[in-house]
Design a protein around this motif. Structure first.
Motif, PDB file in Angstrom:
ATOM      1  N   ARG A 102     -38.117  19.260-132.897  1.00 17.63           N
ATOM      2  CA  ARG A 102     -36.932  18.675-132.238  1.00 17.63           C
ATOM      3  C   ARG A 102     -35.818  19.707-132.199  1.00 17.63           C
ATOM      4  N   GLU A 106     -39.743  16.055-123.156  1.00 15.50           N
ATOM      5  CA  GLU A 106     -40.875  16.170-124.082  1.00 15.50           C
ATOM      6  C   GLU A 106     -41.974  16.999-123.431  1.00 15.50           C
ATOM      7  N   ARG A 124     -39.582  18.158-128.487  1.00 24.59           N
ATOM      8  CA  ARG A 124     -38.649  17.140-127.984  1.00 24.59           C
ATOM      9  C   ARG A 124     -37.252  17.736-127.999  1.00 24.59           C
TER      10      ARG A 124
END
Ligand code: CUA
Length: 196
Positions: A92, A144, A116
């Motif tokens: 992330r 994503e 992500r």
């Protein structure tokens, strides 16, 4: 014939004007060349889409860019590489003028990786050359991308969407290490290049 000689394009060559049929032939040739170029470029898009999994991010997932740092998936403590129960990893990151947070992430080779990303301000770009990773990072949405790194090494990750005066200096790195060197899968903490 009288009508022909009065028309500038139909006059014979000596005065230097190209005859109408020559003009028409040249124009037809250019139309064919242009059409061939369009077909060629379209074919490249379709072929790379099929063979290299190059396609736009298809998930539409919204997130509030004004509260990224306060709550939810993209709070600072949740950024970086996370190991999932099935052994895959999720990375992330936040893109903001003019950096990615974290600036370097580490992932294992030969493993399913899900990136992500979201933006805290304007549209940024997420690109890893020589991979199928290439998408825009739009504020308000989660980008994503799934991939798997066959080769170890350091992948440069430039922002490739113009985002302001500091755009050219906006870079991050993805460090792909052998699976055996990757940290303990049980690690509860999120990882970046510095914490490993
Ligand atoms: Cu961020 Cu260009």
């Amino acid at each position: 014939m009288a009508e022909q000689s009065s028309h500038p394009l139909r006059r014979p060559l000596p005065d230097g004007i190209v005859p109408e049929d020559v003009v028409a032939r040249t124009e037809n040739r250019w139309v064919i060349i242009m059409a061939a170029m369009l077909v060629f470029m379209l074919a490249i898009v379709v072929l790379t889409g099929i063979t290299d999994s190059m396609h736009p991010s298809s998930n539409v997932e919204v997130v509030d860019p004004t509260t990224l740092h306060l709550q939810g998936e993209f709070v600072e403590s949740n950024l970086g590489t996370a190991v999932e129960p099935d052994g895959s990893v999720t990375v992330r990151m936040i893109a903001e003028q003019y950096e990615f947070v974290p600036r370097c992430v580490q992932v294992p080779a030969g493993t399913a990786v899900t990136f992500r990303l979201t933006s805290a301000d304007v549209v940024h770009g997420f690109l890893l050359p020589d991979t199928n990773v290439n998408t825009m990072v739009v504020p308000g949405f989660v980008a994503e991308v799934r991939t798997r790194f066959a080769k170890e090494g350091e992948y440069a990750m430039p922002c490739h969407e113009f985002c302001g005066l500091g755009h050219h200096a906006m870079w991050a790195h993805v460090r792909v290490v052998p699976k055996s060197q990757f940290a303990d899968p049980a690690a509860a903490e999120r990882m970046n290049c510095a914490t490993q």
